[in-house]
Design a protein around this motif. Structure first.
Motif, PDB file in Angstrom:
ATOM      1  N   PRO A 102      40.083  45.072  45.446  1.00 30.55           N
ATOM      2  CA  PRO A 102      40.481  44.219  46.362  1.00 30.55           C
ATOM      3  C   PRO A 102      40.505  43.009  46.043  1.00 30.55           C
ATOM      4  O   PRO A 102      41.106  42.092  46.639  1.00 30.55           O
ATOM      5  CB  PRO A 102      39.787  44.203  47.590  1.00 30.55           C
ATOM      6  N   ASP A 103      40.145  42.996  44.502  1.00 31.10           N
ATOM      7  CA  ASP A 103      40.364  41.576  44.077  1.00 31.10           C
ATOM      8  C   ASP A 103      41.157  41.184  43.155  1.00 31.10           C
ATOM      9  O   ASP A 103      40.892  40.381  42.587  1.00 31.10           O
ATOM     10  CB  ASP A 103      38.259  41.260  43.337  1.00 31.10           C
ATOM     11  N   ARG A 104      42.053  42.471  42.892  1.00 31.13           N
ATOM     12  CA  ARG A 104      43.098  42.212  41.765  1.00 31.13           C
ATOM     13  C   ARG A 104      44.468  41.428  42.478  1.00 31.13           C
ATOM     14  O   ARG A 104      45.040  41.941  43.167  1.00 31.13           O
ATOM     15  CB  ARG A 104      44.020  44.003  41.292  1.00 31.13           C
ATOM     16  N   LYS A 105      44.099  40.265  41.409  1.00 28.37           N
ATOM     17  CA  LYS A 105      44.995  39.423  42.390  1.00 28.37           C
ATOM     18  C   LYS A 105      47.113  40.195  42.175  1.00 28.37           C
ATOM     19  O   LYS A 105      47.934  39.865  42.710  1.00 28.37           O
ATOM     20  CB  LYS A 105      45.354  37.953  41.512  1.00 28.37           C
ATOM     21  N   SER A 106      47.278  40.560  40.626  1.00 29.43           N
ATOM     22  CA  SER A 106      48.305  41.017  40.589  1.00 29.43           C
ATOM     23  C   SER A 106      48.568  42.518  41.348  1.00 29.43           C
ATOM     24  O   SER A 106      50.118  42.932  41.271  1.00 29.43           O
ATOM     25  CB  SER A 106      48.095  42.034  38.950  1.00 29.43           C
TER      26      SER A 106
END
Length: 922
Positions: free
Chosen positions: A555-559
């Motif tokens: 959930p914390d992957r900006k891409s």
């Protein structure tokens, strides 16, 4: 008494003169034979021959090789020595000859090449004439290659047959012995009229009158048939005089080679069926050959014999039915059933011969009595039923007879009501526990029930959760029964569900199986690859489901969030995009790009307060973010809140004291016409950031617009001293000198810039432009050649080189450019313009599309394309170019940047800038 007459032949006994050479008067050089003088004697010497020729007044032959030796020369320079200076003189003359020959060599070779090309065009080689046919052979399949007939004897020459000898029996020799004998006695069977009767082999006399009458009768019958007067059955026939010749076109006239091939094939097949009469393909092939030859009677006779010899072969019976008419085919298939009653093909062919639905049903039901376990027969029988009730009854009986057929279970479930369908699928699951199709069908059934109108959102969500649980249970059960489908197979099933209108089942399959067979460190890359693959096939629901699962794991992957936002922006709705961006900024609050995307979407939806709210929340999460501050300023400035934008810039210079914010502050003041304030801001910024080149550029441009050339010159000079690698500063300084009428100084600045920045095609292009604007076409061409030597792969310089050529040579130059520049977008756009100039509209459109696809950030390519569509395209073509350009949002290219950054075009959209660029391009 002795005669006093002289003897004329007395000289024959006299010895030959000393200088006599036999045959010399007739051109011979003298010869002797071994029979005369023996083997050891040589012929006359050269001196003797020369003396004899001198006495006869003939000139001696001169040896041409004597001139190769200076000692043997005679004449003007006879007896002279060949010294070193003579050799040097000869070498000089040879060099002069070579130079004279090389002067016209290029023209001569070009003329020879032209004549050779003209000759080849008029009389091409056989290899060139058949080049396209040879290339076409690459697409010939193995079946087509095998079906090519053998080449017959097309030379029209009789081939010599090998002579073979055989032992002749004695009976033939005895019979031929009396063939040439003559009888000398008269026949005793003499008639009254004095003649003789000729005995026939059978003892009967030949009646030539009856033969003539029979011939006349046959001819009259044929004429009657053609004229339509009568037929053998007594009924009249007619010949269409208009269509008669047309019908002759359908007559296939076989060549000698084809007839020979047919005869050879007939002999082979006859040998085959005689040697192996139980081989059914041989009978079929022989019958097909006769059919091809147009002998249907022989073909039917052969296939009938094949049916007798191979009664257990279904192919022979099917071929026999095909070769006969409908009624005869029914009889043949009825006989076939007696021998191969278990053949599904025979029963299906018999059903196809029936044109009545009831008759087809009767045949198929009779077939089911013989073959009750045939799924195909059950399916065909069910398809003939017009009533759903009858079809349901048949399918219920079918699954009882064939409980392992998943296809029949699924067909029965589709015909049942939802409640009874659940029971059917449960029975099917127990009967075939290894079938994944049954579990997927159960999930689709549950999803279909959940989508029924009249249910609340809460009830619908609960039922959709049951779909996910069903699929998960199905995957577990299949794994327990050792049914291991790969994740690629499961993803294909998910895509199939999406195509069939079951998106929630698709999501459930993806959720349950997408993490199978994937290592933990490879998960992210694998899932992104699955998303791209599904999207390329148009399966957006599957791609969305894979991304949703990946975002739950990461959930914390900006891409990932950005990829999901791009997917929704391309294929989803504005509401789904807002939902994705809201979740994205919640899980990744430090990702500035996600905040900016969320604010921009609100702004594009004309919801300015919502965009302000998003940016306010972004300020809280990222108080020192330069991009968020500038986005807020742009939002307020383009919505007319200039005072608020100015206050935001002041606060931004305090909170986030960056060089870009100072630059945007100066640009904002310049756009509002506050040039003194902008210069003050720039002066303050340059003290803080002396290495930021854009500050010098803006300062110099403002001073140049005020006609303050010394101050502008000082700003640019300070700029390229502080930032010598910034090419744009050098170009701006050069253009300032040009505007001030000092082209020589402009050239010097560019020369200095090229020393500091070697291999810069932009600087070379600017130097070429300076020479062109100064009126020196020759100097510009020389400068362009120097630039291409230093930058051989520059698309910009190659494009200028193409347009510098004459019109006939531009195409060849463009080919060289494409090879050297490796598909540079500028070159591709130039080629498109060449096609445009040649009025090749479709090719030009295609190459413009390639140019913008290679690099969407070049605005000039979009401008040229729109300019082209204005002249040759429709409004739909022009609108398509505009929409694609708005999506691409280009920022670079010389003309695009000069128009987009013009103060007069502040606040204009991409569409408006595109129109201005298309107007300005020439």
């Amino acid at each position: 008494m002795a005669s006093n007459k002289p003897n004329k032949l007395a000289f024959l006994s006299m010895p030959a003169p000393a200088s006599y050479v036999a045959g010399l008067g007739r051109g011979a050089s003298g010869f002797t034979t071994r029979s005369d003088i023996g083997p050891a004697r040589e012929g006359p010497s050269a001196e003797v021959i020369a003396e004899a020729q001198a006495k006869r007044g003939e000139e001696a032959e001169i040896d041409p090789e004597q001139f190769q030796d200076p000692d043997n020369e005679y004449g003007l320079f006879a007896g002279t020595t060949y010294e070193q200076d003579d050799e040097e003189a000869d070498k000089i003359y040879e060099q002069v000859d070579e130079a004279m020959d090389a002067r016209r060599r290029a023209r001569r070779e070009a003329q020879e090449q032209l004549e050779l090309a003209k000759h080849r065009a008029e009389r091409p080689k056989i290899q060139q004439q058949f080049a396209d046919l040879k290339r076409g052979l690459s697409s010939v399949t193995d079946e087509e290659w095998e079906s090519i007939p053998e080449v017959g004897n097309l030379t029209r020459k009789k081939r010599r047959r090998e002579e073979r000898s055989f032992v002749v029996p004695d009976s033939v020799l005895v019979g031929d012995r009396g063939k040439n004998e003559y009888e000398s006695s008269l026949d005793t069977r003499q008639q009254e009229n004095g003649g003789f009767e000729t005995p026939a082999d059978s003892g009967a006399l030949t009646n030539f009158v009856e033969i003539g009458q029979a011939r006349d009768k046959i001819l009259s019958l044929k004429l009657d048939q053609i004229s339509g007067t009568a037929t053998s059955s007594g009924s009249a026939t007619s010949v269409d005089p208009k269509g008669y010749l047309t019908s002759l076109n359908s007559v296939v006239i076989k060549s000698d080679a084809e007839i020979g091939d047919i005869k050879r094939a007939r002999m082979l097949f006859e040998s085959l069926i005689k040697s192996n009469p139980k081989h059914s393909p041989g009978w079929i092939a022989a019958a097909c050959l006769e059919e091809h030859a147009g002998r249907m009677v022989a073909a039917r006779k052969l296939i009938k014999a094949g049916c007798e010899q191979c009664p257990k072969s279904e192919d022979v019976w099917l071929e026999a039915a095909r070769l006969h008419n409908n009624e005869d085919a029914k009889v043949i298939l009825a006989n076939a059933v007696q021998h191969v009653g278990q053949s599904v093909k025979i029963w299906m062919a018999a059903a196809e011969l029936e044109h009545d639905v009831k008759a087809k049903k009767r045949v198929l039901r009779k077939a089911l009595e013989h073959i009750p376990n045939s799924v195909r027969l059950w399916k065909e029988t069910v398809n003939l039923e017009s009533s759903a009730t009858d079809a349901r009854i048949l399918l219920a009986r079918a699954v009882e007879v064939i409980p392992l057929s998943v296809e029949l279970w699924l067909a029965l479930a589709r015909l049942e009501t939802p409640e009874r369908a659940k029971a059917v699928l449960n029975k099917a699951r127990k009967a075939v526990p290894t079938s994944h199709e049954i579990w997927i069908a159960a999930g689709r059934l549950l999803e279909q029930q959940a989508s029924v109108e009249g249910k609340s959102e809460e009830e619908r969500n609960k039922e959709l959760e049951v779909v996910e649980k069903t699929i998960e249970a199905g995957v577990r059960e299949l794994r327990r029964h050792q049914v291991l489908l790969t994740r690629e197979q499961w993803l294909k099933e998910a895509e199939r569900c999406e195509s069939d209108g079951s998106p929630r089942t698709c999501e459930a399959i993806v959720k349950a199986t997408v993490s199978m067979e994937v290592e933990e460190e490879d998960r992210l890359d694998t899932w992104v690859g699955d998303v791209e693959s599904a999207e390329s096939r148009g399966k957006v629901g599957t791609a969305r489901a894979v991304l949703a699962y990946a975002l739950k794991v990461y959930p914390d992957r900006k891409s990932l969030w950005r990829r999901a936002a791009e997917l929704e922006k391309t294929h989803g709705t504005r509401e789904s995009l807002d939902a994705i961006l809201s979740k994205a900024v919640h899980y990744c609050p430090q990702a500035e790009v996600l905040w900016l995307m969320a604010a921009k979407e609100k702004w594009l939806a004309s919801d300015v307060p919502a965009a302000r709210e998003v940016l306010e929340r972004a300020f809280v999460a990222n108080p020192e973010s330069e991009q968020i501050w500038l986005a807020a300023v742009k939002l307020e400035a383009e919505n007319g809140e200039l005072g608020v934008a100015r206050e935001l810039l002041v606060r931004a210079r305090t909170v986030a004291d960056t060089e870009r914010i100072w630059m945007k502050s100066a640009v904002f003041e310049r756009q509002q016409g506050q040039l003194p304030t902008a210069l003050e801001t720039l002066a303050t910024a340059l003290k803080k950031f002396p290495r930021f080149p854009k500050l010098y550029m803006i300062q110099g441009q403002i001073q140049q617009s005020q006609k303050n050339y010394p101050a502008a010159r000082a700003s640019f000079s300070a700029g390229f001293k502080a930032c010598p690698k910034e090419i744009t500063l050098w170009i701006l300084a050069s253009r300032l000198e040009e505007e001030d009428g000092k082209s020589i100084k402009a050239r010097a600045l560019l020369e200095k810039a090229r020393l500091v920045n070697p291999a810069s095609d932009v600087l070379w292009a600017e130097a070429v432009g300076v020479e062109e604007r100064s009126g020196g076409a020759a100097q510009a061409k020389a400068m362009l050649a120097r630039g291409l030597q230093e930058c051989p792969t520059s698309g910009l310089l190659w494009s200028m080189s193409i347009w510098a050529e004459a019109r006939p040579t531009r195409k060849a130059r463009s080919v060289d450019a494409l090879k050297k520049s490796a598909d540079n977008p500028v070159i591709i756009c130039t080629v498109a313009r060449l096609f445009w100039a040649e009025r090749k509209i479709e090719k030009a459109r295609q190459w413009f599309g390639r140019a913008v696809a290679t690099n969407q950030d070049l605005g000039d390519s979009w401008g040229w394309w729109l300019k082209f569509e204005r002249q040759h395209g429709t409004e739909e073509h022009r609108e398509e170019v505009r929409n694609k350009c708005v999506v691409a949002e280009p920022h670079h290219s010389p003309m695009w940047q000069s128009i987009a950054k013009d103060v007069r075009n502040t606040g204009k959209s991409v569409r408006e800038i595109l129109e201005l660029v298309a107007d300005a391009l020439q």
